[in-house]
Scaffold this motif. Structure first.
Motif, PDB file in Angstrom:
ATOM      1  N   ARG A   1       1.476  10.842  -0.521  1.00 25.83           N
ATOM      2  CA  ARG A   1       2.929  10.909  -0.631  1.00 25.83           C
ATOM      3  C   ARG A   1       3.336  12.287  -1.138  1.00 25.83           C
ATOM      4  O   ARG A   1       2.608  12.910  -1.913  1.00 25.83           O
ATOM      5  CB  ARG A   1       3.448   9.832  -1.592  1.00 25.83           C
ATOM      6  CG  ARG A   1       2.999   8.419  -1.249  1.00 25.83           C
ATOM      7  CD  ARG A   1       3.284   7.430  -2.384  1.00 25.83           C
ATOM      8  NE  ARG A   1       2.635   6.143  -2.139  1.00 25.83           N
ATOM      9  CZ  ARG A   1       1.360   5.884  -2.397  1.00 25.83           C
ATOM     10  NH1 ARG A   1       0.579   6.842  -2.932  1.00 25.83           N
ATOM     11  NH2 ARG A   1       0.845   4.705  -2.136  1.00 25.83           N
TER      12      ARG A   1
ATOM     13  N   GLY B   1       2.322   1.873  -3.292  1.00 25.37           N
ATOM     14  CA  GLY B   1       1.353   2.267  -4.304  1.00 25.37           C
ATOM     15  C   GLY B   1       0.936   1.152  -5.238  1.00 25.37           C
ATOM     16  O   GLY B   1       0.200   1.383  -6.204  1.00 25.37           O
ATOM     17  N   SER B   2       1.377  -0.097  -4.958  1.00 26.16           N
ATOM     18  CA  SER B   2       1.005  -1.218  -5.831  1.00 26.16           C
ATOM     19  C   SER B   2      -0.289  -1.888  -5.395  1.00 26.16           C
ATOM     20  O   SER B   2      -0.783  -2.786  -6.081  1.00 26.16           O
ATOM     21  CB  SER B   2       2.139  -2.250  -5.860  1.00 26.16           C
ATOM     22  OG  SER B   2       2.394  -2.760  -4.569  1.00 26.16           O
TER      23      SER B   2
ATOM     24  N   CYS C   1       0.836  -1.209   0.000  1.00 32.00           N
ATOM     25  CA  CYS C   1       0.000   0.000   0.000  1.00 32.00           C
ATOM     26  C   CYS C   1       0.866   1.253   0.000  1.00 32.00           C
ATOM     27  O   CYS C   1       0.611   2.215  -0.727  1.00 32.00           O
ATOM     28  CB  CYS C   1      -0.932   0.008   1.221  1.00 32.00           C
ATOM     29  SG  CYS C   1      -2.254  -1.208   1.163  1.00 32.00           S
TER      30      CYS C   1
ATOM     31  N   GLU D   1      -4.221  -0.931  -3.423  1.00 28.05           N
ATOM     32  CA  GLU D   1      -5.121   0.061  -2.850  1.00 28.05           C
ATOM     33  C   GLU D   1      -5.697  -0.460  -1.537  1.00 28.05           C
ATOM     34  O   GLU D   1      -6.132  -1.612  -1.459  1.00 28.05           O
ATOM     35  CB  GLU D   1      -6.274   0.362  -3.820  1.00 28.05           C
ATOM     36  CG  GLU D   1      -5.881   1.208  -5.001  1.00 28.05           C
ATOM     37  CD  GLU D   1      -5.408   2.603  -4.587  1.00 28.05           C
ATOM     38  OE1 GLU D   1      -6.048   3.209  -3.688  1.00 28.05           O
ATOM     39  OE2 GLU D   1      -4.404   3.067  -5.136  1.00 28.05           O
TER      40      GLU D   1
END
Length: 509
Positions: free
Chosen positions: A61, A50-51, A47, A53
């Protein structure tokens, strides 16, 4: 200023892994993520990267932030790729030619030998594969570094190297890491986040001190819960007495007072929350059938050699006695695994080793190797337990469920189990063998901290006799009562492991 902010974060995969999680990552942070196997550490790292949700909440970020994520496993597509090329390919296409020098700098900082540069990753040890993944991320110069179980497969020298490397990183590069290695966490973290389904707890402390603070909070919560429940019971007893008096006397005032006492009790009960109880990823229990023999294994200056006959070391005259918990220390390649293998053969195939190494006939072996090689990927947990132990289908299923292998996984291939489930399955097989002597080669591999501590407790409380090899410094310190060191082709007894730990850190392989 925070580089990463998590607000009201939640992940649900069948059941909540964590919820209402709030934290920030700032420059200089060395944040350790702590949770049992399968409780959300890797998921949270994805998470942050960012890979993935989250189910609820959000992660923000800083604009343009470069996040480097070192996952646990080497992608299958890289196994045939040479070490150097695997790192070079991680550079952005526009930098691949002009900034290839960065690959050399990173490999040098990780002490990668030149002759490893052209070796395919699939031909390297798990430890070198871990360092290759780290190099692939670090060469991209990330602003934040995420490490998922970075000490997996690393020996003591490489763990020490990784600790030094993390210490030498620029302080403005924060690191978020998940790990079950308690000594590593203490050496590298300044913050700790304990992930829980509800009310995760964070501390600006390294692991051991954070654990003490968490235990104090849990103990205070439990005391408050018990006080509140006791007070509620007292209020209900008072209400019952007043109710009887009110009925007999016909007093409306007492009826009202009774209702008020009941309402107070209900409010207390509704608000009371028991202290957090960590849900085990699976029970670990050992046995010790015992023996009347005092000496279990005799080493009469046994020679330990490589398969081609090259002498590694000689043991001298030594004995393994009942109640001994011997830790075998030595640098990689010194011959630790060879000695373990010889002792195993002396117990299970007495005629296959020289008589300089003898086992007492009453010894019943419990053996676990670090690769869990006895657990075939194509076998199933239920079939394996049923074939080895005559305990019946129903008891086998019950024991497997208690060990963390639930019903829907019991008839599926062992290869589909997580590392933690495989480790606990191996421990169940050890228990059912009902040994009186344990040979343990890296037994804490894949175990979470709860599992490591449970294994320590079982070995101590069962007064289990064992010889073990481990790179887990916390485990070694907790369990060992004798220490054998392979040094200069001799096996010598030493007072403790600390000098060896220091020597490994001072002179890495």
């Amino acid at each position: 200023m925070a580089l990463i902010n998590a607000r009201n974060l939640g992940i649900t995969l069948g059941a909540p892994l964590f919820s209402n999680l709030n934290f920030a990552v700032e420059a200089g942070d060395r944040l350790g993520l702590i949770a049992a196997n399968g409780r959300g550490k890797s998921t949270l790292l994805r998470c942050i990267a960012g890979s993935l949700e989250p189910t609820a909440g959000e992660i923000t970020r800083s604009r343009g932030l470069r996040v480097g994520h070192v996952e646990q496993d080497v992608p299958a597509g890289l196994l045939a790729t040479p070490f150097y090329d695997a790192v070079h390919q991680a550079l952005p296409a526009e930098q691949a030619e002009t900034e290839a020098w960065r690959v050399d700098v990173v490999l040098a900082s990780l002490d990668v030998p030149q002759d490893f540069y052209r070796r395919p990753l699939g031909k390297l040890s798990g430890g070198w594969q871990r360092l290759a993944l780290l190099a692939r991320v670090w060469v991209t110069e990330p602003d934040v570094l995420l490490l998922d179980e970075p000490t997996n497969h690393l020996d003591l020298a490489r763990i020490s190297q990784l600790e030094e490397w993390l210490t030498a990183l620029p302080r403005d590069v924060p690191v978020v890491m998940s790990s079950h290695d308690r000594a590593f966490l203490d050496a590298t973290t300044n913050r700790t986040l304990f992930l829980r389904p509800e009310q995760s707890q964070g501390f600006s402390l390294p692991y051991s001190r954070a654990r003490e603070a968490l235990d104090e909070i849990d103990a205070a919560d439990e005391r408050k819960f018990q006080r509140d429940m006791k007070t509620a019971q007292q209020l209900r007893r008072q209400a019952a007495k007043l109710n009887n008096i009110g009925i007999n006397s016909g007093s409306d005032l007492l009826v009202v007072k009774t209702k008020q006492l009941k309402q107070r009790a209900e409010r207390l009960e509704d608000a009371a929350r028991p202290a957090h109880q960590e849900r085990s990823a699976g029970a670990i229990k050992l046995t010790n059938r015992g023996t009347h023999a005092k000496v279990l294994v005799t080493l009469d200056d046994a020679a330990v050699e490589t398969p081609d006959g090259t002498l590694l070391f000689k043991t001298g005259k030594r004995w393994i006695c009942q109640g001994d918990r011997i830790v075998l220390l030595g640098r990689n390649g010194a011959g630790k695994s060879r000695l373990v293998s010889l002792i195993r053969k002396a117990i299970t195939e007495a005629g296959s080793v020289p008589d300089t190494l003898r086992a007492t006939p009453s010894v019943v072996l419990g053996y676990a190797d670090q690769a869990l090689a006895d657990l075939r990927d194509d076998d199933t947990p239920l079939a394996m337990i049923g074939r080895r132990f005559d305990i019946g289908d129903q008891r086998a299923r019950s024991l497997l469920a208690g060990a963390g292998v639930n019903v829907d996984m019991q008839d599926r291939p062992i290869g589909r189990l997580s590392g933690g489930q495989r480790a606990r399955l191996g421990m169940l097989a050890l228990r059912l063998a009902n040994p009186n002597f344990y040979l343990l080669d890296e037994p804490t591999n894949h175990l979470d901290i709860d599992g490591q501590e449970t294994l320590e407790t079982e070995l101590l409380e069962r007064e289990a006799s064992c010889l073990l090899v481990s790179h887990d410094r916390s485990f070694v310190r907790a369990v060992g009562n004798r220490f054998w060191l392979i040094d200069k082709r001799r096996l010598v007894e030493v007072d403790g492991p600390e000098e060896f730990f220091v020597s490994v850190a001072a002179m890495r392989e």
